[in-house]
Design an enzyme around this catalytic site. Structure first.
Site, PDB file in Angstrom:
ATOM      1  N   LYS A 192       0.838  -1.206   0.000  1.00 22.40           N
ATOM      2  CA  LYS A 192       0.000   0.000   0.000  1.00 22.40           C
ATOM      3  C   LYS A 192       0.872   1.254   0.000  1.00 22.40           C
ATOM      4  O   LYS A 192       2.087   1.183   0.251  1.00 22.40           O
ATOM      5  CB  LYS A 192      -0.925  -0.039   1.223  1.00 22.40           C
ATOM      6  CG  LYS A 192      -1.873  -1.252   1.210  1.00 22.40           C
ATOM      7  CD  LYS A 192      -2.848  -1.226   2.385  1.00 22.40           C
ATOM      8  CE  LYS A 192      -3.778  -2.437   2.342  1.00 22.40           C
ATOM      9  NZ  LYS A 192      -4.799  -2.385   3.402  1.00 22.40           N
TER      10      LYS A 192
ATOM     11  N   TYR B 107     -12.450  -3.531  -2.987  1.00 21.72           N
ATOM     12  CA  TYR B 107     -12.962  -3.359  -1.627  1.00 21.72           C
ATOM     13  C   TYR B 107     -14.492  -3.281  -1.601  1.00 21.72           C
ATOM     14  O   TYR B 107     -15.063  -2.566  -0.785  1.00 21.72           O
ATOM     15  CB  TYR B 107     -12.346  -2.114  -0.978  1.00 21.72           C
ATOM     16  CG  TYR B 107     -10.900  -2.299  -0.550  1.00 21.72           C
ATOM     17  CD1 TYR B 107     -10.496  -3.435   0.154  1.00 21.72           C
ATOM     18  CD2 TYR B 107      -9.941  -1.327  -0.824  1.00 21.72           C
ATOM     19  CE1 TYR B 107      -9.175  -3.611   0.552  1.00 21.72           C
ATOM     20  CE2 TYR B 107      -8.611  -1.489  -0.423  1.00 21.72           C
ATOM     21  CZ  TYR B 107      -8.237  -2.634   0.265  1.00 21.72           C
ATOM     22  OH  TYR B 107      -6.940  -2.807   0.667  1.00 21.72           O
TER      23      TYR B 107
ATOM     24  N   PHE C  86     -15.693   4.509   6.465  1.00 21.67           N
ATOM     25  CA  PHE C  86     -14.273   4.784   6.163  1.00 21.67           C
ATOM     26  C   PHE C  86     -13.918   4.564   4.697  1.00 21.67           C
ATOM     27  O   PHE C  86     -12.765   4.730   4.311  1.00 21.67           O
ATOM     28  CB  PHE C  86     -13.367   3.942   7.062  1.00 21.67           C
ATOM     29  CG  PHE C  86     -13.551   2.441   6.932  1.00 21.67           C
ATOM     30  CD1 PHE C  86     -12.978   1.733   5.879  1.00 21.67           C
ATOM     31  CD2 PHE C  86     -14.304   1.742   7.864  1.00 21.67           C
ATOM     32  CE1 PHE C  86     -13.150   0.364   5.760  1.00 21.67           C
ATOM     33  CE2 PHE C  86     -14.482   0.361   7.743  1.00 21.67           C
ATOM     34  CZ  PHE C  86     -13.903  -0.320   6.688  1.00 21.67           C
TER      35      PHE C  86
ATOM     36  N   ARG D  63      -0.677 -14.865   4.413  1.00 24.44           N
ATOM     37  CA  ARG D  63      -1.634 -14.229   5.357  1.00 24.44           C
ATOM     38  C   ARG D  63      -1.027 -14.141   6.745  1.00 24.44           C
ATOM     39  O   ARG D  63      -1.130 -13.115   7.414  1.00 24.44           O
ATOM     40  CB  ARG D  63      -2.908 -15.080   5.466  1.00 24.44           C
ATOM     41  CG  ARG D  63      -3.985 -14.691   4.497  1.00 24.44           C
ATOM     42  CD  ARG D  63      -5.224 -15.499   4.757  1.00 24.44           C
ATOM     43  NE  ARG D  63      -5.891 -15.091   5.987  1.00 24.44           N
ATOM     44  CZ  ARG D  63      -6.881 -15.759   6.545  1.00 24.44           C
ATOM     45  NH1 ARG D  63      -7.306 -16.882   6.031  1.00 24.44           N
ATOM     46  NH2 ARG D  63      -7.444 -15.301   7.637  1.00 24.44           N
TER      47      ARG D  63
ATOM     48  N   THR E  80      -5.591  -7.520  10.559  1.00 23.93           N
ATOM     49  CA  THR E  80      -5.821  -6.209   9.935  1.00 23.93           C
ATOM     50  C   THR E  80      -5.195  -5.044  10.700  1.00 23.93           C
ATOM     51  O   THR E  80      -4.516  -4.199  10.107  1.00 23.93           O
ATOM     52  CB  THR E  80      -7.342  -5.955   9.776  1.00 23.93           C
ATOM     53  OG1 THR E  80      -7.914  -7.062   9.062  1.00 23.93           O
ATOM     54  CG2 THR E  80      -7.602  -4.664   9.023  1.00 23.93           C
TER      55      THR E  80
ATOM     56  N   ARG F 184       2.585  -6.443   9.451  1.00 21.81           N
ATOM     57  CA  ARG F 184       1.786  -5.384  10.090  1.00 21.81           C
ATOM     58  C   ARG F 184       2.193  -5.191  11.549  1.00 21.81           C
ATOM     59  O   ARG F 184       2.250  -4.061  12.046  1.00 21.81           O
ATOM     60  CB  ARG F 184       0.294  -5.723   9.970  1.00 21.81           C
ATOM     61  CG  ARG F 184      -0.247  -5.518   8.555  1.00 21.81           C
ATOM     62  CD  ARG F 184      -1.566  -6.219   8.378  1.00 21.81           C
ATOM     63  NE  ARG F 184      -2.267  -5.831   7.151  1.00 21.81           N
ATOM     64  CZ  ARG F 184      -3.378  -6.416   6.726  1.00 21.81           C
ATOM     65  NH1 ARG F 184      -3.918  -7.413   7.415  1.00 21.81           N
ATOM     66  NH2 ARG F 184      -3.963  -6.005   5.614  1.00 21.81           N
TER      67      ARG F 184
ATOM     68  N   ASN G 253      -2.070  -0.020   6.967  1.00 20.75           N
ATOM     69  CA  ASN G 253      -1.523  -1.280   7.493  1.00 20.75           C
ATOM     70  C   ASN G 253      -0.612  -1.979   6.483  1.00 20.75           C
ATOM     71  O   ASN G 253      -0.520  -3.197   6.440  1.00 20.75           O
ATOM     72  CB  ASN G 253      -2.649  -2.187   8.002  1.00 20.75           C
ATOM     73  CG  ASN G 253      -3.644  -2.521   6.914  1.00 20.75           C
ATOM     74  OD1 ASN G 253      -3.491  -2.094   5.766  1.00 20.75           O
ATOM     75  ND2 ASN G 253      -4.653  -3.299   7.247  1.00 20.75           N
TER      76      ASN G 253
ATOM     77  N   HIS H 244      -1.747  -5.552   1.503  1.00 26.29           N
ATOM     78  CA  HIS H 244      -2.943  -6.361   1.275  1.00 26.29           C
ATOM     79  C   HIS H 244      -2.488  -7.739   0.841  1.00 26.29           C
ATOM     80  O   HIS H 244      -1.570  -7.854   0.023  1.00 26.29           O
ATOM     81  CB  HIS H 244      -3.831  -5.770   0.168  1.00 26.29           C
ATOM     82  CG  HIS H 244      -4.852  -6.770  -0.312  1.00 26.29           C
ATOM     83  ND1 HIS H 244      -6.051  -6.970   0.322  1.00 26.29           N
ATOM     84  CD2 HIS H 244      -4.808  -7.677  -1.317  1.00 26.29           C
ATOM     85  CE1 HIS H 244      -6.716  -7.948  -0.281  1.00 26.29           C
ATOM     86  NE2 HIS H 244      -5.988  -8.398  -1.286  1.00 26.29           N
TER      87      HIS H 244
ATOM     88  N   GLU I   6      -8.192 -11.870  -7.605  1.00 31.43           N
ATOM     89  CA  GLU I   6      -7.261 -10.729  -7.506  1.00 31.43           C
ATOM     90  C   GLU I   6      -6.152 -10.831  -8.537  1.00 31.43           C
ATOM     91  O   GLU I   6      -5.699  -9.822  -9.080  1.00 31.43           O
ATOM     92  CB  GLU I   6      -6.708 -10.632  -6.077  1.00 31.43           C
ATOM     93  CG  GLU I   6      -7.798 -10.226  -5.095  1.00 31.43           C
ATOM     94  CD  GLU I   6      -7.389 -10.318  -3.626  1.00 31.43           C
ATOM     95  OE1 GLU I   6      -6.233 -10.689  -3.348  1.00 31.43           O
ATOM     96  OE2 GLU I   6      -8.235 -10.016  -2.770  1.00 31.43           O
TER      97      GLU I   6
HETATM   98  P1  IDP Z   1      -7.683  -7.167   5.547  1.00 35.34           P
HETATM   99  O1  IDP Z   1      -6.893  -6.196   4.710  1.00 35.34           O
HETATM  100  O2  IDP Z   1      -6.921  -7.578   6.781  1.00 35.34           O
HETATM  101  O3  IDP Z   1      -8.209  -8.342   4.764  1.00 35.34           O
HETATM  102  P2  IDP Z   1     -10.387  -6.059   5.495  1.00 35.34           P
HETATM  103  O4  IDP Z   1     -11.377  -6.118   6.595  1.00 35.34           O
HETATM  104  O5  IDP Z   1     -10.639  -6.889   4.275  1.00 35.34           O
HETATM  105  O6  IDP Z   1      -8.940  -6.377   6.124  1.00 35.34           O
HETATM  106  O7  IDP Z   1     -10.262  -4.531   5.077  1.00 35.34           O
HETATM  107  C1  IDP Z   1      -9.564  -4.147   3.940  1.00 35.34           C
HETATM  108  C2  IDP Z   1      -8.772  -2.905   4.263  1.00 35.34           C
HETATM  109  O8  IDP Z   1      -9.659  -1.831   4.581  1.00 35.34           O
HETATM  110  C3  IDP Z   1      -7.853  -3.026   5.475  1.00 35.34           C
HETATM  111  O9  IDP Z   1      -6.625  -3.634   5.189  1.00 35.34           O
HETATM  112  C4  IDP Z   1      -7.700  -1.580   5.879  1.00 35.34           C
HETATM  113  O10 IDP Z   1      -6.721  -0.915   5.056  1.00 35.34           O
HETATM  114  C5  IDP Z   1      -9.084  -1.008   5.593  1.00 35.34           C
HETATM  115  N1  IDP Z   1      -9.953  -1.054   6.787  1.00 35.34           N
HETATM  116  C6  IDP Z   1     -10.581  -2.130   7.307  1.00 35.34           C
HETATM  117  N2  IDP Z   1     -11.296  -1.825   8.397  1.00 35.34           N
HETATM  118  C7  IDP Z   1     -11.123  -0.492   8.584  1.00 35.34           C
HETATM  119  C8  IDP Z   1     -11.604   0.458   9.563  1.00 35.34           C
HETATM  120  O11 IDP Z   1     -12.346   0.109  10.489  1.00 35.34           O
HETATM  121  N3  IDP Z   1     -11.205   1.749   9.407  1.00 35.34           N
HETATM  122  C9  IDP Z   1     -10.386   2.149   8.404  1.00 35.34           C
HETATM  123  N4  IDP Z   1      -9.910   1.313   7.467  1.00 35.34           N
HETATM  124  C10 IDP Z   1     -10.266   0.009   7.553  1.00 35.34           C
HETATM  125 MG    MG Z   2      -9.787  -8.609   3.462  1.00 34.17          MG
END
Ligand code: IDP
Ligand code: MG
Length: 151
Positions: free
Chosen positions: A7, A47, A55, A83, A89, A100, A110, A113, A124
């Protein structure tokens, strides 16, 4: 095969080499690597599960603020291994030793991805890579990366 996107925070903070190094040392095989400016349409598809979250606008802005570094890594159970190397996350909750956990203090910024299932990895791969950008090369150390019963 699994998809990894570095990212904008990883690129801005100079962590690209560090992260590639971790996957290489682990024994994963790099079969695709490029930079890409993520469009709104691409991010809305990628997404889609967050489209109605408060957000989402901020997430899109962040993900398009600098280019993404897109990678494809291959290996036995690569989706699951990568993973776990990425961590959960939130950078604050992610285990120390994970990417992370070691480099992020944030839920949104974070660093990385990674595909979360085989099905997501296939989707993907098609979303981020053209066929000609994927390289099926022979890794000559392969016999030393796995046991006889794992090949
Ligand atoms: P992941 O990346 O660990 O699979 P997901 O829930 O799929 O997590 O969310 C995708 C991305 O969206 C996260 O990596 C993060 O950058 C962002 N994200 C997820 N939850 C939040 C939140 O509560 N606030 C702000 N950004 C979020
Ligand atoms: Mg995810």
């Amino acid at each position: 095969m699994t998809v990894v996107l570095l990212k904008p925070d990883a690129l801005q903070r100079g962590l690209v080499g560090e992260i590639i190094n971790r996957f290489e040392r682990k024994g994963l095989k790099l079969v695709g690597l490029k930079m890409m400016a993520a469009s709104d349409a691409l991010l809305e598809e990628h997404y889609a599960h967050h489209k109605d979250k408060p957000f989402f606008a901020g997430l899109k802005k962040f993900m398009s603020s600098s280019p993404l570094v897109c990678m494809l890594w291959e290996g036995k159970e690569a989706v699951d291994v990568v993973r776990r190397m990425a961590g959960v996350t939130s950078g604050r909750e992610a285990e120390l030793g994970s990417i992370r956990g070691d480099f992020s203090m944030s839920v949104s910024a974070n660093i990385i991805h990674v595909s979360d299932s085989q099905a997501a990895a296939r989707e993907e791969e098609a979303r981020f890579f053209e066929k000609g950008e994927i390289f099926d090369w022979e890794n000559v150390v392969f016999p030393y990366l796995y046991g006889e019963d794992e090949k």
